[in-house]
Design a protein around this motif. Sequence first.
Motif, PDB file in Angstrom:
ATOM      1  N   SER A  95       0.813  -1.220   0.000  1.00 24.50           N
ATOM      2  CA  SER A  95       0.000   0.000   0.000  1.00 24.50           C
ATOM      3  C   SER A  95       0.847   1.271   0.000  1.00 24.50           C
ATOM      4  O   SER A  95       1.941   1.328   0.574  1.00 24.50           O
ATOM      5  CB  SER A  95      -0.975   0.046   1.179  1.00 24.50           C
ATOM      6  OG  SER A  95      -0.394   0.637   2.320  1.00 24.50           O
ATOM      7  N   GLY A  96       0.316   2.278  -0.658  1.00 21.12           N
ATOM      8  CA  GLY A  96       0.983   3.566  -0.710  1.00 21.12           C
ATOM      9  C   GLY A  96       1.093   4.212   0.643  1.00 21.12           C
ATOM     10  O   GLY A  96       2.020   4.988   0.914  1.00 21.12           O
ATOM     11  N   ALA A  97       0.129   3.908   1.525  1.00 20.94           N
ATOM     12  CA  ALA A  97       0.153   4.478   2.876  1.00 20.94           C
ATOM     13  C   ALA A  97       1.415   4.062   3.623  1.00 20.94           C
ATOM     14  O   ALA A  97       2.075   4.887   4.281  1.00 20.94           O
ATOM     15  CB  ALA A  97      -1.084   4.035   3.646  1.00 20.94           C
ATOM     16  N   ALA A 103     -11.103  -4.617  11.041  1.00 23.54           N
ATOM     17  CA  ALA A 103     -11.516  -4.214  12.386  1.00 23.54           C
ATOM     18  C   ALA A 103     -10.303  -4.027  13.288  1.00 23.54           C
ATOM     19  O   ALA A 103     -10.211  -3.064  14.050  1.00 23.54           O
ATOM     20  CB  ALA A 103     -12.460  -5.253  12.986  1.00 23.54           C
ATOM     21  N   SER A 104      -9.338  -4.955  13.186  1.00 24.30           N
ATOM     22  CA  SER A 104      -8.107  -4.823  13.962  1.00 24.30           C
ATOM     23  C   SER A 104      -7.342  -3.578  13.544  1.00 24.30           C
ATOM     24  O   SER A 104      -6.827  -2.825  14.381  1.00 24.30           O
ATOM     25  CB  SER A 104      -7.236  -6.070  13.764  1.00 24.30           C
ATOM     26  OG  SER A 104      -6.029  -5.978  14.499  1.00 24.30           O
ATOM     27  N   ASN A 105      -7.279  -3.322  12.248  1.00 22.81           N
ATOM     28  CA  ASN A 105      -6.597  -2.138  11.727  1.00 22.81           C
ATOM     29  C   ASN A 105      -7.267  -0.862  12.225  1.00 22.81           C
ATOM     30  O   ASN A 105      -6.592   0.084  12.644  1.00 22.81           O
ATOM     31  CB  ASN A 105      -6.609  -2.176  10.193  1.00 22.81           C
ATOM     32  CG  ASN A 105      -5.662  -1.167   9.568  1.00 22.81           C
ATOM     33  OD1 ASN A 105      -5.528  -0.049  10.034  1.00 22.81           O
ATOM     34  ND2 ASN A 105      -5.015  -1.576   8.496  1.00 22.81           N
ATOM     35  N   ALA A 106      -8.606  -0.831  12.205  1.00 24.60           N
ATOM     36  CA  ALA A 106      -9.342   0.351  12.652  1.00 24.60           C
ATOM     37  C   ALA A 106      -9.124   0.608  14.135  1.00 24.60           C
ATOM     38  O   ALA A 106      -9.073   1.757  14.579  1.00 24.60           O
ATOM     39  CB  ALA A 106     -10.833   0.184  12.364  1.00 24.60           C
ATOM     40  N   MET A 142      -6.161   0.379   3.802  1.00 24.02           N
ATOM     41  CA  MET A 142      -5.909  -1.041   3.584  1.00 24.02           C
ATOM     42  C   MET A 142      -6.991  -1.639   2.681  1.00 24.02           C
ATOM     43  O   MET A 142      -6.681  -2.409   1.765  1.00 24.02           O
ATOM     44  CB  MET A 142      -5.881  -1.777   4.931  1.00 24.02           C
ATOM     45  CG  MET A 142      -5.677  -3.275   4.802  1.00 24.02           C
ATOM     46  SD  MET A 142      -5.562  -4.103   6.413  1.00 24.02           S
ATOM     47  CE  MET A 142      -5.456  -5.821   5.887  1.00 24.02           C
ATOM     48  N   ALA A 143      -8.248  -1.270   2.931  1.00 21.01           N
ATOM     49  CA  ALA A 143      -9.345  -1.782   2.099  1.00 21.01           C
ATOM     50  C   ALA A 143      -9.183  -1.332   0.656  1.00 21.01           C
ATOM     51  O   ALA A 143      -9.418  -2.102  -0.281  1.00 21.01           O
ATOM     52  CB  ALA A 143     -10.684  -1.303   2.661  1.00 21.01           C
ATOM     53  N   MET A 175      -1.240  -6.575   6.215  1.00 20.70           N
ATOM     54  CA  MET A 175      -1.278  -6.668   4.758  1.00 20.70           C
ATOM     55  C   MET A 175      -0.847  -8.053   4.272  1.00 20.70           C
ATOM     56  O   MET A 175      -1.332  -8.555   3.262  1.00 20.70           O
ATOM     57  CB  MET A 175      -0.356  -5.608   4.144  1.00 20.70           C
ATOM     58  CG  MET A 175      -0.917  -4.197   4.203  1.00 20.70           C
ATOM     59  SD  MET A 175      -2.261  -3.988   3.032  1.00 20.70           S
ATOM     60  CE  MET A 175      -2.500  -2.210   3.132  1.00 20.70           C
ATOM     61  N   ALA A 176       0.060  -8.681   5.018  1.00 18.22           N
ATOM     62  CA  ALA A 176       0.620  -9.962   4.595  1.00 18.22           C
ATOM     63  C   ALA A 176      -0.261 -11.148   4.939  1.00 18.22           C
ATOM     64  O   ALA A 176      -0.242 -12.169   4.246  1.00 18.22           O
ATOM     65  CB  ALA A 176       2.006 -10.152   5.220  1.00 18.22           C
TER      66      ALA A 176
END
Length: 408
Positions: free
Chosen positions: A39-41, A355-358, A369-370, A175-176
């Motif tokens: 991801s670019g982020a 949800a974990s990311n949020a 990520m989405a 991401m992985a």
Amino acid sequence: MDNTLISSDNTWALWSFLTGWAAISIYLEQKYKWASKISGAIIALIGAMVLANLNVIPLESSVYDAVWNYVVPLAIPLLLFQANIKKIWQESGRMLIIFLLSSIGTVAGTIISFMLLKDVIPHLDKIGAMMAGSYTGGGVNFAAMAAKFEAPSDLVSATVVADNMMMATFFFVLMAIPTFSFFRDKFKTPHIDDVESGVTGDESETQAASFWKGKEISLKDIAISVASAFALVTVSFNLADFFASILPAGEDVNITFQVLGGIIGDRYLMLTTLTVLAVSLFPRQFESIKGTQEIGTFLIYLFFVVIGVPASIAIVVTTSPLLLVFVLIIVLMNVLVSLVLGKLFKFNLEETLLASNANMGGPTTAAAMAIAKGWHKLIVPILLVGTLGYIIGNYIGTGLGFWFQNLM
């Protein structure tokens, strides 16, 4: 005083760097599959971290403060203009449940980490409050808890460093995870399956490039979207400040006023609430505006660059290695609890990871990520649900902070 190539008061050069590196990150994400996967982020964050540690850019500047104070607030309504809560309630309702289940991991991890390290890390009650709030809703809660518990500035800086380094690693891991067959076998993956089955035509095109294809946008769209964002931020912040000034505050204040102040006296909660309310009342008007996601997302990329800047590897290694251990325990518990409860309650892998990311990074990192993964149907739901973490995180951080104070 600066020992960096670009000094902290070289405003134009720093703005050029922020916008330029954000643009490069977006370009790489849309051009190359390896960049699209991480991801670019993350590219924006890691690049800023490396350049800061190589003394190319300063660790502190009024330019970075401007991003926090002005760019981020403007990005929030822009990203929510397409969020008609009436339309997505059923879809986001599922996301809300797994988000709340995931937050259990944050609470459990903070308690365990505090009990293990409270005798070796000073002011851990304050750190615990900050990280419990931050890892339930994002950086907004971190700042709120730091101010509420009056944490020493050097302690806040050291914690930010550890937090940023951990978040960079954490986002890589999230991401992985979908690439491992172990997790694909244990969970349903409908959104991943849709992405993989929907790749047609030019297979060299990344998912990010596919999502952000050029679309019709007019000068009127740009004018209305930007002006509306400014208006909503202005009204929301002034209204929140007004309520905060008239509502009684302090530890001896009735719990009702404390809760009320935490909701209507918080700038970001008020901004989110008024934006969602405006979109719900005038859905056709807001849905007809083109380009709001694009503008809002670019502004958020500036935020990603800025949060990578303070992550001084040298400071963490020499002065705050235990803080890394502290946040690592919280992060591991959140991911573990999210995956276990997600599996137990039959949530799919995409919902569980978002949800974990949020929880850990807030709605913007989860939405990024989405977007990067091509899970388009989950972008708006996780944005909406993630903003609820602003409320929940403040309450969780406050409750744990007061409890930890009694245990020190």
